[in-house]
Design a protein around this motif. Structure first.
Motif, PDB file in Angstrom:
ATOM      1  N   SER A  42       1.157  -0.931   0.030  1.00 52.35           N
ATOM      2  CA  SER A  42      -0.158   0.116  -0.130  1.00 52.35           C
ATOM      3  C   SER A  42       0.358   1.179   0.187  1.00 52.35           C
ATOM      4  O   SER A  42       0.476   2.172  -0.210  1.00 52.35           O
ATOM      5  CB  SER A  42      -1.267   0.254   1.092  1.00 52.35           C
ATOM      6  N   TRP A  73      -5.793   7.142  -0.200  1.00 51.36           N
ATOM      7  CA  TRP A  73      -5.690   5.558   0.041  1.00 51.36           C
ATOM      8  C   TRP A  73      -5.083   5.259   0.732  1.00 51.36           C
ATOM      9  O   TRP A  73      -5.659   3.757   1.121  1.00 51.36           O
ATOM     10  CB  TRP A  73      -6.102   5.534  -1.016  1.00 51.36           C
ATOM     11  N   TRP A 145     -13.536   7.651  -7.156  1.00 54.09           N
ATOM     12  CA  TRP A 145     -13.065   7.385  -5.686  1.00 54.09           C
ATOM     13  C   TRP A 145     -13.221   7.556  -4.807  1.00 54.09           C
ATOM     14  O   TRP A 145     -13.066   6.891  -3.617  1.00 54.09           O
ATOM     15  CB  TRP A 145     -11.671   8.248  -6.238  1.00 54.09           C
ATOM     16  N   VAL A 149     -13.619   4.394  -2.269  1.00 50.27           N
ATOM     17  CA  VAL A 149     -12.699   4.263  -0.792  1.00 50.27           C
ATOM     18  C   VAL A 149     -13.586   4.708   0.666  1.00 50.27           C
ATOM     19  O   VAL A 149     -13.335   3.622   1.643  1.00 50.27           O
ATOM     20  CB  VAL A 149     -12.248   5.702  -0.629  1.00 50.27           C
ATOM     21  N   GLU A 189     -12.120  -1.240  -3.798  1.00 50.07           N
ATOM     22  CA  GLU A 189     -10.950  -0.921  -4.372  1.00 50.07           C
ATOM     23  C   GLU A 189     -11.302  -0.812  -5.901  1.00 50.07           C
ATOM     24  O   GLU A 189      -9.895  -0.289  -6.461  1.00 50.07           O
ATOM     25  CB  GLU A 189      -9.820  -2.100  -3.578  1.00 50.07           C
ATOM     26  N   LEU A 192     -12.980   2.553  -6.751  1.00 54.84           N
ATOM     27  CA  LEU A 192     -12.327   3.674  -6.716  1.00 54.84           C
ATOM     28  C   LEU A 192     -10.608   3.594  -7.666  1.00 54.84           C
ATOM     29  O   LEU A 192     -10.904   4.483  -7.999  1.00 54.84           O
ATOM     30  CB  LEU A 192     -11.400   3.827  -5.473  1.00 54.84           C
TER      31      LEU A 192
END
Length: 307
Positions: A42, A73, A145, A149, A189, A192
């Protein structure tokens, strides 16, 4: 600053990603410490977004917004997954990898490919000299997005709270968003990142449209490789003999959130084609796919109580 190695930062981001993932692979391999795996993935997105934005130095509004979205994110997901694994104490995905260096290396290589590929839209936007006025696609992408999210973060928190409750030990999560999707976090996920791509489209020219490979790769990965298939297999092995679980699975969308009253009554062909109810998601139920197709048509699943 502009160009570094190549005008689109593709080589630079590949080198940075390989180096970053390699460093964590070495830590994992030498110390048998795999709690930082998801954090490494990430946060790599964060590094690429910030690096390409700063190196280009043009600071266009679209570049800044997209970079902020990716950073937000990445930090949210990275620290959430790190805190979760530190709390739970182990990552069962690596039970068969800790003593197999080859399998572990393949995992980290795949993670590097995932990061670099999915980051392509923001990488190319940050490298671009093209800066058209804001368009509807920008706003639509940002809204996508935001929706994605929020769904992902909400689903993560709901499942964490469910798992941390002693009364839910040994149960599958079917609360909140998990009532209307078996994998709402993955839906969020995917959604987004398609939003990131949509908001990048006003900038794209010629071969730059190949950045669509980013969201496509992510979608295929979660649908067919390391996302839904693995979790469905694990859940089927644990709860496949429980009638309520089979009913939950039959009536609940695998990915796209839908009320169970609607999803449960849709024809199986529609689910398979449009809602990703793929047959191999249920091959680990007792009796395999045959039982799944029968229960999908409304027949009793009481026989699944048998071992």
């Amino acid at each position: 600053m502009g160009t570094v190695i190549d005008s689109h930062f593709l080589a630079l981001t590949a080198i940075v990603t390989i180096g970053y993932q390699l460093s964590f692979f070495i830590i994992t391999a030498l110390l048998k410490f795999d709690k930082v795996t998801d954090f490494a993935g990430s946060t790599n997105f964060v590094i690429l977004a910030v690096l390409t934005l700063v190196l280009k130095g043009s600071w266009h509004f679209r570049q800044v917004i997209l970079s902020v979205l990716v950073v937000t994110w990445g930090l949210r997901l990275g620290f959430f997954l790190l805190m979760r694994i530190l709390q739970w104490g182990e990552d069962r995905r690596f039970d068969e990898m800790r003593s197999n260096l080859g399998k572990l290396a393949v995992f980290w290589i795949f993670q590097a490919v995932w990061v670099w590929t999915v980051s392509l839209p923001v990488t190319v936007v940050n490298a671009s000299n093209h800066n058209p006025p804001l368009r509807a696609a920008d706003v639509i992408g940002w809204i996508m997005w935001l929706v994605g999210v929020v769904i992902e973060a909400t689903a993560d928190q709901q499942k964490l709270a469910f798992k941390n409750s002693p009364e839910n030990r040994g149960k599958w999560c079917n609360v909140g968003l998990w009532k209307v999707s078996r994998h709402p976090n993955y839906f969020g996920e995917i959604f987004l990142w398609w939003g990131i791509f949509v908001s990048s489209t006003p900038v794209l020219e010629g071969a730059e449209w190949l950045v669509i490979l980013g969201p496509i790769f992510l979608t295929l990965l979660l649908l067919f490789v390391s996302g839904i298939p693995l979790l469905e297999e694990s859940a089927d092995k644990k709860f496949g003999n429980v009638t309520e679980y089979v009913r939950y699975k039959r009536e609940t969308s695998p990915l796209i959130p839908l009320p169970t009253a609607i999803y449960g009554n849709l024809p199986s062909w529609f689910k398979k084609i449009f809602l990703f109810e793929l047959p191999f998601y249920s091959r680990n139920l007792p009796g395999g796919d045959q039982n799944w197709y029968r229960t999908s048509k409304g027949e009793s699943s009481d026989r699944l109580k048998m071992g």
